[in-house]
Design a protein around this motif. Sequence first.
Motif, PDB file in Angstrom:
ATOM      1  N   ASP A  97      42.455   0.082  15.748  1.00 45.94           N
ATOM      2  CA  ASP A  97      41.803   0.203  14.446  1.00 45.94           C
ATOM      3  C   ASP A  97      41.534   1.658  14.059  1.00 45.94           C
ATOM      4  O   ASP A  97      41.031   1.941  12.976  1.00 45.94           O
ATOM      5  CB  ASP A  97      40.500  -0.598  14.405  1.00 45.94           C
ATOM      6  N   GLY A  98      41.848   2.599  14.943  1.00 43.88           N
ATOM      7  CA  GLY A  98      41.693   4.015  14.628  1.00 43.88           C
ATOM      8  C   GLY A  98      40.258   4.502  14.609  1.00 43.88           C
ATOM      9  O   GLY A  98      39.974   5.546  14.044  1.00 43.88           O
ATOM     10  N   LYS A  99      39.346   3.787  15.249  1.00 45.70           N
ATOM     11  CA  LYS A  99      37.929   4.131  15.176  1.00 45.70           C
ATOM     12  C   LYS A  99      37.394   4.905  16.377  1.00 45.70           C
ATOM     13  O   LYS A  99      36.202   5.152  16.467  1.00 45.70           O
ATOM     14  CB  LYS A  99      37.096   2.865  14.962  1.00 45.70           C
ATOM     15  N   LEU A 100      38.256   5.340  17.294  1.00 44.69           N
ATOM     16  CA  LEU A 100      37.789   6.125  18.433  1.00 44.69           C
ATOM     17  C   LEU A 100      37.270   7.478  17.954  1.00 44.69           C
ATOM     18  O   LEU A 100      37.936   8.183  17.199  1.00 44.69           O
ATOM     19  CB  LEU A 100      38.917   6.357  19.445  1.00 44.69           C
ATOM     20  N   VAL A 101      36.055   7.827  18.400  1.00 40.79           N
ATOM     21  CA  VAL A 101      35.472   9.142  18.107  1.00 40.79           C
ATOM     22  C   VAL A 101      35.008   9.748  19.428  1.00 40.79           C
ATOM     23  O   VAL A 101      34.159   9.162  20.113  1.00 40.79           O
ATOM     24  CB  VAL A 101      34.293   9.055  17.117  1.00 40.79           C
ATOM     25  N   LEU A 102      35.578  10.874  19.795  1.00 40.91           N
ATOM     26  CA  LEU A 102      35.150  11.615  20.974  1.00 40.91           C
ATOM     27  C   LEU A 102      34.169  12.685  20.493  1.00 40.91           C
ATOM     28  O   LEU A 102      34.359  13.280  19.416  1.00 40.91           O
ATOM     29  CB  LEU A 102      36.339  12.261  21.669  1.00 40.91           C
TER      30      LEU A 102
END
Length: 78
Positions: A68-73
């Motif tokens: 879903d493209g929601k990874l936030v580092l």
Amino acid sequence: AVWTANTNTPYTVEHYLEKLDGTFELKEAEPKTGTTDETVTASPKNYEGFTFDSTILGTKQTGTITGDGKLVLKLYYT
């Protein structure tokens, strides 16, 4: 059916700098892309007068890219 992982899935790397009151402020958000289900590790940047601190609560330097493209580092600098 043959499934192939998406190779241009978006994710974000956020860099936070410590303010004089001890709170952190977003300095920069880097949009990135990678392969879905791939594990990625963000590289710290050099900000004059600041040092990357992996012990700050909320730090997330490594993660798995989600479809879903929601990874936030999130990287924090003191």
